[in-house]
Enzyme design. Structure first.
Site, mmCIF file in Angstrom:
data_model
loop_
_atom_site.group_PDB
_atom_site.id
_atom_site.type_symbol
_atom_site.label_atom_id
_atom_site.label_comp_id
_atom_site.label_asym_id
_atom_site.label_seq_id
_atom_site.Cartn_x
_atom_site.Cartn_y
_atom_site.Cartn_z
ATOM 1 N N CYS A 123 0.830 -1.207 0.000
ATOM 2 C CA CYS A 123 0.000 0.000 0.000
ATOM 3 C C CYS A 123 0.865 1.258 0.000
ATOM 4 C CB CYS A 123 -0.992 -0.038 1.153
ATOM 5 S SG CYS A 123 -2.403 1.021 0.843
ATOM 6 N N HIS A 148 -3.720 -5.029 0.365
ATOM 7 C CA HIS A 148 -3.155 -5.553 1.620
ATOM 8 C C HIS A 148 -3.188 -7.079 1.618
ATOM 9 C CE1 HIS A 148 -2.658 -1.767 3.793
ATOM 10 N NE2 HIS A 148 -3.675 -1.353 3.054
ATOM 11 N N GLU A 154 -1.705 -9.067 3.417
ATOM 12 C CA GLU A 154 -1.628 -9.635 4.775
ATOM 13 C C GLU A 154 -3.008 -9.952 5.347
ATOM 14 O OE1 GLU A 154 -1.171 -6.510 3.959
ATOM 15 O OE2 GLU A 154 -1.682 -5.097 5.563
HETATM 16 N N1 GLN Z 1 -1.738 6.636 2.790
HETATM 17 C C1 GLN Z 1 -1.872 5.908 1.564
HETATM 18 C C2 GLN Z 1 -3.216 6.152 0.908
HETATM 19 O O1 GLN Z 1 -4.132 6.579 1.536
HETATM 20 C C3 GLN Z 1 -1.667 4.439 1.792
HETATM 21 C C4 GLN Z 1 -2.687 3.829 2.681
HETATM 22 C C5 GLN Z 1 -2.243 2.531 3.272
HETATM 23 O O2 GLN Z 1 -1.046 2.237 3.318
HETATM 24 N N2 GLN Z 1 -3.182 1.766 3.806
HETATM 25 O O3 GLN Z 1 -3.365 5.904 -0.272
#
Ligand code: GLN
Length: 551
Positions: free
Chosen positions: A392, A521, A523
């Site tokens: 992410c 994600h 995970e």
């Molecule tokens: N801050 C980034 C976004 O909002 C990544 C979010 C995250 O890592 N869950 O796109």
């Protein structure tokens, strides 16, 4: 309020006493694991706080925010439920006082209680019960597994306790049981298991009209027959109703220990059900993990580089995914925590850590703090061929790193830091167009399960063995489409994207042994028996990296 149900599910209520942090969520998940072979088990968690959901809470305060396929942001216990029971949970299965009160106040304004005084009892307890019934009915559950947050006696959870007391009569005693998790200390010098805290805790449960049917005593050792008898005597139980919740080296052992302690037979008998556990594959993986704790065939080190490292629960699912991949690669993995806040100004400190590790994960995150340290970490991995997985924010920062140091866009950055009042420079990571109008913070990101289309012939394609996978997302920003061509021309490959082709969801660097990153994600959906391919191969490549270095 009482209701006739089409299907009559059974209900197990799990409460906790004596101390918080005894692992009630894992205990509930383990019970679910043991009963889910023949039954549809639906876990429900009741939280006492007034937030609608934990989505806006700092992970250092509350632990990881778990994201469900339906887009729900929920308590991290749902991670345990999904990993143990193997179900896709839903947002409605997390009942919070925030949700309960919001609905009551809306109903009150709508005039649904016209003429009535709206009260904690019956209106709050009715709303709680309504939510439980609705979930069990919608899901056509065979068995509800209801965990009440906190410790018995907490004021904020009192109405949940009262609601389940009422449920005893509505379900009928043969359809509902109460399991109470307590703590059995072995004080230094006394060297004897002590039952008093359990007795006191059961007393306070009884004060609220609830008699536990089963007690799980968390203890540094197995409960002796003597202490089981004593607890049973004081709590109106049979000794076989008292189960050892012995400390373990690996949480995945817990269902196996409960089974060995006879919990399955006791549950079958008390609830008049039959669902013998199918846990052979699970047991095999646990045996590998235990062997590698005591006598590892190989040990590798993987760094998690983030800014919430002061509370490991902030990255709970990432750590579990590493464990799944360790079990399936037959290796012991040490997790090395690397705090990235200000790390870019301490290259020596960074190198000291990164020189010794065999793989690096840059997990998700938010805001400006700590990102330059993460970017420097990514540069180090890219230049030194260290296996790397960016998740992410970790993918977005890998794109920024590549844009700055390879593509030549020196001031590349993410538009996200504008929220902290910092000049962005060139926004190679920009806000998702549909997010521009969003002003409310709660539940408003791009959330939940989405399809990821994978380009054939890429490493991602080889790892997943598929051209489409479903993964979970939680973000507001994306790779700026205006820069994709330029970045790809310089050698980075975007190997997965959304079905409308716009949002880049996977990337890789073909010139590097393992430089993978994803906007989703992975995970959240890794399991002990079926680890996420991105994690599994990170560990696999880390073993190769370590073997080469050891030569
Ligand atoms: N801050 C980034 C976004 O909002 C990544 C979010 C995250 O890592 N869950 O796109």
């Amino acid at each position: 309020m009482s209701r006739k149900k089409k299907k009559s599910p059974k209900l197990i209520v799990v409460t906790g006493g004596v101390l918080s942090g005894l692992g009630k969520g894992i205990a509930a998940a383990s019970i679910g694991k043991l009963l889910s072979a023949n039954l549809k088990v639906v876990p429900i968690k009741c939280d006492g706080y007034l937030n609608t959901d934990p989505g806006t809470m700092n992970p250092v305060e509350h632990g990881e925010v778990y994201v469900q396929d339906d887009g729900g942001e929920v308590d991290m216990d749902f991670g345990h439920y999904e990993r143990f029971i193997g179900v896709d949970t839903k947002f409605d299965w997390n009942i919070t006082m925030g949700k309960v009160f919001k609905e009551i106040l809306e109903k009150e304004r709508a005039g649904d209680y016209l003429g009535k005084t709206v009260q904690f009892i019956p209106h709050v307890t009715d709303m709680i019960k309504e939510k439980i019934y609705n979930t069990l009915e919608t899901e056509q559950a065979d068995l509800g597994l209801l965990e009440i947050g906190g410790t018995v006696g907490d004021l904020e959870n009192q109405f949940y306790i009262e609601a389940v007391r009422q449920l005893k009569f509505e379900f009928g005693p043969e359809n509902i049981i109460f399991i109470h998790l307590t703590y059995v200390p072995v004080p230094n010098g006394v060297n004897e298991q002590k039952s008093k805290p359990t007795q006191m805790s059961v007393k306070s449960l009884q004060q609220f009209g609830i008699e536990p049917d089963i007690i799980i005593g968390r203890c540094s050792e197995y409960l002796t027959p003597k202490i089981k008898e004593k607890i049973a005597l004081f709590c109106n139980l049979e000794p076989s109703d008292v189960i050892s919740g012995v400390d373990v080296e690996c949480i995945y052992e817990i269902p196996l220990i409960y089974e060995q302690e006879g919990l399955v037979e006791t549950l079958h008998k008390k609830l008049n059900i039959y669902s013998p556990p199918k846990i052979n594959a699970w047991r095999n993986r646990v045996n590998v993990l235990l062997k590698n704790i005591k006598n590892p065939s190989k040990t590798i080190d993987i760094a998690i580089a983030g800014k919430y490292t002061e509370l490991e629960d902030s990255y709970a699912s990432v750590v579990e995914s590493i464990t799944h991949s360790a079990a399936n690669n037959d290796v012991k993995v040490n997790v090395v925590w690397l705090d990235t806040d200000g790390l870019e100004t301490q290259p020596k400190k960074m190198a000291e850590v990164l020189e010794l590790v065999d793989g690096v994960i840059v997990p998700g995150g938010f805001g400006a703090r700590g990102i330059e340290g993460k970017i420097s970490t990514i540069t180090y991995c890219r230049e030194n061929n260290i296996p790397f997985l960016g998740i992410c924010y970790g993918m977005q920062l890998a794109v920024i790193e590549y844009a700055r140091n390879v593509v030549g866009i020196k001031d590349a950055n993410t538009a996200e830091i504008l929220e902290d009042g910092i000049d962005v420079g060139t926004a190679v990571i920009d806000i998702l167009p549909e997010q521009k109008a969003v002003t409310k913070k709660g539940g408003s990101m791009r959330l939940g399960g989405q399809d990821v289309l994978i380009k054939e012939g890429t490493k991602a394609h080889a790892l997943y063995g598929a051209t489409s996978v479903r993964q979970r997302f939680r973000h507001r920003y994306e790779v700026n489409p205006d820069y994709i061509q330029q970045i790809e021309d310089a050698g980075l490959v975007f190997s997965g994207h959304a079905s409308d082709l716009r949002i880049m969801q996977l990337m890789e660097l073909p010139s590097h042994p393992y430089f993978m990153a994803c906007q989703f994600h992975p995970e959240l959906t890794s399991r002990l028996e079926t680890p996420s391919p991105l994690f599994y191969n990170l560990v696999k490549e880390a073993i190769i990296f370590s073997n080469k270095r050891d030569k």
